[in-house]
Enzyme design. Sequence first.
Site, PDB file in Angstrom:
ATOM      1  N   CYS A 158     -44.714 -45.664 -62.167  1.00  0.00           N
ATOM      2  CA  CYS A 158     -43.565 -46.284 -62.820  1.00  0.00           C
ATOM      3  C   CYS A 158     -43.960 -47.016 -64.111  1.00  0.00           C
ATOM      4  O   CYS A 158     -44.222 -46.408 -65.135  1.00  0.00           O
ATOM      5  CB  CYS A 158     -42.857 -47.209 -61.833  1.00  0.00           C
TER       6      CYS A 158
ATOM      7  N   LYS B  65     -51.202 -49.457 -57.581  1.00  0.00           N
ATOM      8  CA  LYS B  65     -50.659 -49.757 -58.901  1.00  0.00           C
ATOM      9  C   LYS B  65     -51.415 -50.913 -59.527  1.00  0.00           C
ATOM     10  O   LYS B  65     -51.537 -51.996 -58.948  1.00  0.00           O
ATOM     11  CB  LYS B  65     -49.171 -50.094 -58.773  1.00  0.00           C
TER      12      LYS B  65
ATOM     13  N   GLU C 168     -42.355 -43.502 -56.008  1.00  0.00           N
ATOM     14  CA  GLU C 168     -42.681 -44.891 -55.699  1.00  0.00           C
ATOM     15  C   GLU C 168     -41.647 -45.424 -54.709  1.00  0.00           C
ATOM     16  O   GLU C 168     -40.458 -45.131 -54.808  1.00  0.00           O
ATOM     17  CB  GLU C 168     -42.649 -45.708 -56.981  1.00  0.00           C
TER      18      GLU C 168
END
Length: 485
Positions: free
Chosen positions: A357, A307, A247
């Site tokens: 994440c 995301k 990321e």
Amino acid sequence: MLYASFPPRTGWWLAPLAIAVLTAVLRGRTVRAGFGYGYLAGLGFFLPLLPWVGVYVGSVPWLVLAAVEALAVGIFGALAAVLSRRPGAPVSIAAAWVLTEAIRARLPFGGFPWGRLAFGQAEGPLLPLASVAGAAGVGFAVAVIGTTVVAAVAAARERRPTVAVGWMLLTAFLFAAAPLTGVVNSASSLAPAVTVAAVQGNVPRMGLDFNAQRRAVLDNHVAATERLAADVAAGRLPRPQLVVWPENSSDIDPLRQADARAEIDEAAAALGVPILVGAVLDNGDGTSGNGALVWDPVTGPGDRHLKRRLVPFGEYLPLRPVIERLWPAAAQAGRFVPGDGTGRVELNGVPVGVATCYEVAFDDAVAESVRAGAQLLVVPTNNATFGRTEMTYQQLAMSRLRAVEHGRSVVVAATSGVSALITPDGTVTDRSTMFTADVLVGELPLSARLTWATRLGSVPEVLAAASVLVFLLAGHRKARAPINY
């Protein structure tokens, strides 16, 4: 004790003991006292668990978050105080813990699942249960071991040895049965292994401003990939079928910036295989998307994952006009917008589920990509903003649990560490150290089979909620004194 059971420590056995101590304190209390003791226990857990939240922004966010999360343990305390007077208290109290974890995993602002009991069990014998009932099932097992210890001690003190032995047999059964679930869900339908590479390019410096040198971060990952290509050409390393960058490995939007695109093109061409590139994408309206782009060595950018689970007060600011007025410093929060889709992308012919994440903490975010056909999970993450805190080790434990839960290998690629390669039984076969440049290359098995946990989804949490309700109603008209259980 509960905090001490979490990574980077390996004292998984402290978690059921912690639940036992708390349950013993709550037994026979009033609802108000139960909430109070539970809330204090919650503070005792979350305050030492979450200081990484404020490592570069001050203590206020950390203290506020810990105070809010402790409310869930307070609610557990109130429920446990009532349930301790009902038949079957050890089971219902453990279900109450699962219920309150489910609540805080969803509320407020999409929830914050960090610190679930299951996430501290990556080194323990109960981990295989994740393949049957997911994180909720592991959490229930941990909690019920603690509550049955209390029930057994209480029964022994009251000279009811048969009851005491019965509860202890339940604990023994859980420890004995957990490894067997891993055997049942073993690699009977694993496909041939795939060679993967996780690139950890490292960052110029720690802290929130690590990407002030955005070019340096991108350059680091390009350079690490080109070194990998040289090692492959020289025969020192096998050629990976797919490569994962972390990321924020390119905070320069490569779809809008020609020089960034040229660098990534060069890295992909040097290696000759697709790269999953973590990139911040400019939406052109003042907002951004946190993307993972499939970058082909010939055709360039293609499939993507945006995301979906964003960090409140970090990547976006809930109730922005109100919060900014009350707390001006909150204006620093990002203006990211969530993506949609299933989280699945195709990377060199391999269906891959991407949990960027924070997303790895959420059951549904990972399960959806597996149900959509993902045969491998990847966790691109940027932990440089949390320095050398325990956050990265806590997140690695979550990735190990997801591997077992869904019977999938997992590739963790971090900007600054810890990156890791994880097999479907939760074993870490290779890992990096923090704040070093590194590349992990290894073979990982693929799988198309769905575990029971993947199929069941949130059913164990629903069952926990239903059982708590049943137990609450079962003894509604009974005397308030603690009963023999």
